[in-house]
Design a protein around this motif. Structure first.
Motif, PDB file in Angstrom:
ATOM      1  N   PRO A 276      12.017  38.727 -21.190  1.00 39.90           N
ATOM      2  CA  PRO A 276      13.157  37.892 -20.987  1.00 39.90           C
ATOM      3  C   PRO A 276      14.222  38.568 -20.256  1.00 39.90           C
ATOM      4  N   PHE A 277      14.936  37.670 -19.157  1.00 39.73           N
ATOM      5  CA  PHE A 277      16.174  38.491 -18.317  1.00 39.73           C
ATOM      6  C   PHE A 277      17.100  38.901 -19.173  1.00 39.73           C
ATOM      7  N   LEU A 278      17.491  37.892 -20.270  1.00 45.58           N
ATOM      8  CA  LEU A 278      18.596  38.292 -21.094  1.00 45.58           C
ATOM      9  C   LEU A 278      17.992  38.644 -22.488  1.00 45.58           C
ATOM     10  N   GLN A 279      18.247  40.187 -22.714  1.00 42.39           N
ATOM     11  CA  GLN A 279      17.848  40.673 -24.042  1.00 42.39           C
ATOM     12  C   GLN A 279      19.210  41.296 -24.710  1.00 42.39           C
ATOM     13  N   LEU A 280      19.200  40.877 -25.932  1.00 43.40           N
ATOM     14  CA  LEU A 280      20.239  41.460 -26.614  1.00 43.40           C
ATOM     15  C   LEU A 280      20.273  42.876 -26.900  1.00 43.40           C
ATOM     16  N   ARG A 281      21.492  43.475 -26.403  1.00 40.80           N
ATOM     17  CA  ARG A 281      21.742  45.086 -26.561  1.00 40.80           C
ATOM     18  C   ARG A 281      20.552  45.898 -26.125  1.00 40.80           C
ATOM     19  N   LYS A 282      19.726  45.442 -25.157  1.00 39.05           N
ATOM     20  CA  LYS A 282      18.798  46.459 -24.690  1.00 39.05           C
ATOM     21  C   LYS A 282      19.096  46.658 -23.513  1.00 39.05           C
ATOM     22  N   PRO A 283      18.938  48.261 -23.197  1.00 41.55           N
ATOM     23  CA  PRO A 283      19.365  48.718 -21.901  1.00 41.55           C
ATOM     24  C   PRO A 283      18.590  48.003 -20.830  1.00 41.55           C
ATOM     25  N   VAL A 284      19.024  48.058 -19.434  1.00 43.57           N
ATOM     26  CA  VAL A 284      18.206  47.679 -18.173  1.00 43.57           C
ATOM     27  C   VAL A 284      18.128  48.655 -17.300  1.00 43.57           C
ATOM     28  N   SER A 285      16.963  48.451 -16.704  1.00 46.29           N
ATOM     29  CA  SER A 285      16.639  49.501 -15.931  1.00 46.29           C
ATOM     30  C   SER A 285      17.483  49.874 -14.985  1.00 46.29           C
ATOM     31  N   ARG A 286      17.226  51.294 -14.192  1.00 42.73           N
ATOM     32  CA  ARG A 286      18.163  51.454 -13.294  1.00 42.73           C
ATOM     33  C   ARG A 286      18.094  50.583 -11.935  1.00 42.73           C
ATOM     34  N   ARG A 287      16.786  50.157 -11.793  1.00 40.10           N
ATOM     35  CA  ARG A 287      16.883  49.277 -10.620  1.00 40.10           C
ATOM     36  C   ARG A 287      17.492  47.961 -10.742  1.00 40.10           C
ATOM     37  N   GLN A 288      17.478  47.510 -11.985  1.00 37.92           N
ATOM     38  CA  GLN A 288      18.005  46.242 -12.119  1.00 37.92           C
ATOM     39  C   GLN A 288      19.633  46.352 -11.968  1.00 37.92           C
ATOM     40  N   LYS A 289      20.078  47.510 -12.585  1.00 33.01           N
ATOM     41  CA  LYS A 289      21.490  47.740 -12.491  1.00 33.01           C
ATOM     42  C   LYS A 289      22.028  47.796 -11.035  1.00 33.01           C
ATOM     43  N   LEU A 290      21.216  48.406 -10.210  1.00 28.91           N
ATOM     44  CA  LEU A 290      21.662  48.601  -8.933  1.00 28.91           C
ATOM     45  C   LEU A 290      21.555  47.176  -8.072  1.00 28.91           C
ATOM     46  N   LEU A 291      20.542  46.372  -8.492  1.00 28.51           N
ATOM     47  CA  LEU A 291      20.402  45.025  -7.776  1.00 28.51           C
ATOM     48  C   LEU A 291      21.483  44.113  -8.335  1.00 28.51           C
ATOM     49  N   SER A 292      21.631  44.414  -9.680  1.00 33.94           N
ATOM     50  CA  SER A 292      22.931  43.388 -10.173  1.00 33.94           C
ATOM     51  C   SER A 292      24.259  43.700  -9.532  1.00 33.94           C
ATOM     52  N   ALA A 293      24.348  45.073  -9.281  1.00 32.23           N
ATOM     53  CA  ALA A 293      25.580  45.398  -8.689  1.00 32.23           C
ATOM     54  C   ALA A 293      25.756  44.942  -7.322  1.00 32.23           C
ATOM     55  N   LEU A 294      24.719  45.063  -6.682  1.00 29.38           N
ATOM     56  CA  LEU A 294      24.713  44.740  -5.223  1.00 29.38           C
ATOM     57  C   LEU A 294      25.054  43.228  -5.218  1.00 29.38           C
ATOM     58  N   ALA A 295      24.302  42.320  -5.992  1.00 28.68           N
ATOM     59  CA  ALA A 295      24.248  41.067  -5.820  1.00 28.68           C
ATOM     60  C   ALA A 295      25.487  40.540  -6.321  1.00 28.68           C
ATOM     61  N   ILE A 296      26.549  40.813  -7.070  1.00 29.04           N
ATOM     62  CA  ILE A 296      27.849  40.298  -7.376  1.00 29.04           C
ATOM     63  C   ILE A 296      28.657  40.609  -5.899  1.00 29.04           C
ATOM     64  N   TRP A 297      28.443  41.796  -5.374  1.00 24.94           N
ATOM     65  CA  TRP A 297      29.461  41.987  -4.112  1.00 24.94           C
ATOM     66  C   TRP A 297      29.030  41.200  -2.979  1.00 24.94           C
ATOM     67  N   VAL A 298      27.361  40.888  -2.848  1.00 27.07           N
ATOM     68  CA  VAL A 298      26.911  40.113  -1.940  1.00 27.07           C
ATOM     69  C   VAL A 298      27.458  38.632  -2.262  1.00 27.07           C
ATOM     70  N   LEU A 299      27.647  38.018  -3.247  1.00 21.56           N
ATOM     71  CA  LEU A 299      28.041  36.896  -3.866  1.00 21.56           C
ATOM     72  C   LEU A 299      29.710  36.754  -3.485  1.00 21.56           C
ATOM     73  N   PHE A 300      30.378  37.817  -3.832  1.00 18.84           N
ATOM     74  CA  PHE A 300      31.776  37.735  -3.549  1.00 18.84           C
ATOM     75  C   PHE A 300      31.978  37.525  -1.976  1.00 18.84           C
ATOM     76  N   PHE A 301      31.453  38.472  -1.210  1.00 18.95           N
ATOM     77  CA  PHE A 301      31.780  38.493   0.091  1.00 18.95           C
ATOM     78  C   PHE A 301      31.037  37.060   0.927  1.00 18.95           C
ATOM     79  N   GLY A 302      29.963  36.774   0.257  1.00 16.54           N
ATOM     80  CA  GLY A 302      29.275  35.642   0.954  1.00 16.54           C
ATOM     81  C   GLY A 302      30.427  34.441   0.740  1.00 16.54           C
ATOM     82  N   ILE A 303      30.764  34.159  -0.488  1.00 17.90           N
ATOM     83  CA  ILE A 303      31.872  32.970  -0.586  1.00 17.90           C
ATOM     84  C   ILE A 303      32.915  33.052   0.286  1.00 17.90           C
ATOM     85  N   TRP A 304      33.606  34.514   0.368  1.00 14.16           N
ATOM     86  CA  TRP A 304      34.717  34.710   1.239  1.00 14.16           C
ATOM     87  C   TRP A 304      34.367  34.397   2.695  1.00 14.16           C
ATOM     88  N   ILE A 305      33.365  34.735   3.355  1.00 13.15           N
ATOM     89  CA  ILE A 305      32.974  34.733   4.646  1.00 13.15           C
ATOM     90  C   ILE A 305      32.705  33.192   4.958  1.00 13.15           C
TER      91      ILE A 305
END
Length: 266
Positions: A7-36
Motif C-alpha cells: 500500500p502507498f500509505l503505510q502506518l509508521r513505515k519508512p519510505v524509500s529514498r526514491r519515494q522521498k525524492l519524488l514526493s519532494a519534487l512533486a509537491i514543488w512541481v504542484l506548487f509552481f504549476g498552480i502559480w504558473i
C-alpha cells in the motif's frame, strides 16, 4: 500465489529514498504549476502576484546586478549570532532545569511567562534601549527563540530514562558527573533536534527585526520594494529566506545523522 502490492500509505513505515525524492519534487512541481497557471490565465493581478519566472529573473538580477548578496550575508550573520547567543544560554539552563526540580521551580515561572509574550511587542522598548544599530535586531531574534528553546530542552531532559540516572547514582557518581556524563549525552540528540526546530523560528523573526529602522538585510530590501510596489522583489526576498531556511535545516539534519548514527532506523 502472487505477492500483494505494498500500500502507498503505510502506518509508521519508512519510505524509500526514491519515494522521498519524488514526493519532494512533486509537491514543488504542484506548487509552481498552480502559480504558473494562475498567472498565465489572469486569475491573479500580475502587479500583486507576478509570475514565478519573473520572480526568479528578479532574484537573479538582485544578486548579480544590485549587490543583494551583501544583504543576504548580513541577514545570515544576524540569525547565526542571535541563535548562538540564545543556544549558549538555553542549552545549559534547559538541561539543569530538566535535571534538578529545584532549579526548574525557580526558573520555570519566569520562563513560562516570557514564552507567551510576543517578541515583536518589545520592538519599541528595544529601540529606546539600544538605538537603531545591530543590538535591537539581535535582541529581538534572541527573545523570540530563547524561552521556547529552554522549555524544549528541559522537557527532553526530563525524558531521559530514569534507570540511567539511578544506576549512575548507585555506582557512586557525583551529581555533576551524572549530569555531564549520563544525562547530557543521552539528551544531546534531542537538543540538536530542538535547535533545528527553533532555528526555523529565528528566520521567521528576521524580517520583523529588519523592517524596523534598518537599511540592510533581506527584510530591509523587502520594505524598500514595498514602497514602489515591486512585488517581484518582495517575493524574491521570501524565496531567498525559504531557500536559506531549507539549507540550514538540511545542514542540521545532516549533522544529526553524522553525530548520532546509532539512531538511524534500519
Amino acid at each position: 500465489m502472487s505477492a500483494r502490492p505494498t500500500p502507498f500509505l503505510q502506518l509508521r513505515k519508512p519510505v524509500s529514498r526514491r519515494q522521498k525524492l519524488l514526493s519532494a519534487l512533486a509537491i514543488w512541481v504542484l506548487f509552481f504549476g498552480i502559480w504558473i497557471v494562475a498567472s498565465a490565465s489572469g486569475l491573479v493581478n500580475p502587479l500583486l502576484v507576478p509570475a514565478p519566472q519573473q520572480v526568479f529573473a528578479t532574484t537573479f538580477d538582485l544578486f548579480f546586478s544590485r549587490a543583494f548578496g551583501g544583504d543576504v550575508l548580513i541577514s545570515i550573520s544576524r540569525v547565526l549570532i542571535a541563535f548562538a547567543l540564545a543556544s549558549a544560554v538555553a542549552v545549559p539552563l534547559g538541561v539543569m532545569m530538566g535535571s534538578f526540580p529545584a532549579i526548574e521551580a525557580f526558573f520555570a515561572p519566569f520562563v513560562s511567562a516570557w514564552r507567551y509574550l510576543p517578541a515583536p511587542s518589545f520592538i519599541p522598548i528595544l529601540l529606546m534601549w539600544f538605538g537603531t544599530g545591530e543590538a535591537p535586531k539581535l535582541a529581538l531574534l534572541f527573545l523570540g527563540v530563547i524561552f521556547f528553546l529552554i522549555t524544549l530542552i528541559m522537557d527532553h531532559t526530563k525524558n531521559v530514562r530514569e534507570e540511567l540516572v539511578e544506576t549512575a547514582l548507585t555506582l557512586g557518581a557525583p551529581r555533576h558527573k551524572v549530569v555531564a556524563r549520563v544525562i547530557f549525552p543521552a539528551v544531546l540528540p534531542d537538543i540538536v533536534t530542538a535547535m533545528r526546530q527553533m532555528l526555523a523560528m529565528t528566520w521567521t523573526y528576521l524580517v520583523i527585526a529588519e523592517i524596523v529602522a534598518s537599511t540592510t538585510g533581506i527584510g530591509a530590501m523587502m520594505m524598500r520594494a514595498r514602497r514602489f510596489l515591486n512585488t517581484d522583489e518582495i517575493l524574491s526576498g521570501i524565496v531567498v529566506i525559504g531557500v536559506l531556511g531549507l539549507l540550514f535545516d538540511l545542514t542540521f539534519s545532516a549533522l544529526h545523522r553524522w553525530a548520532f548514527p546509532y539512531l538511524r532506523k534500519a
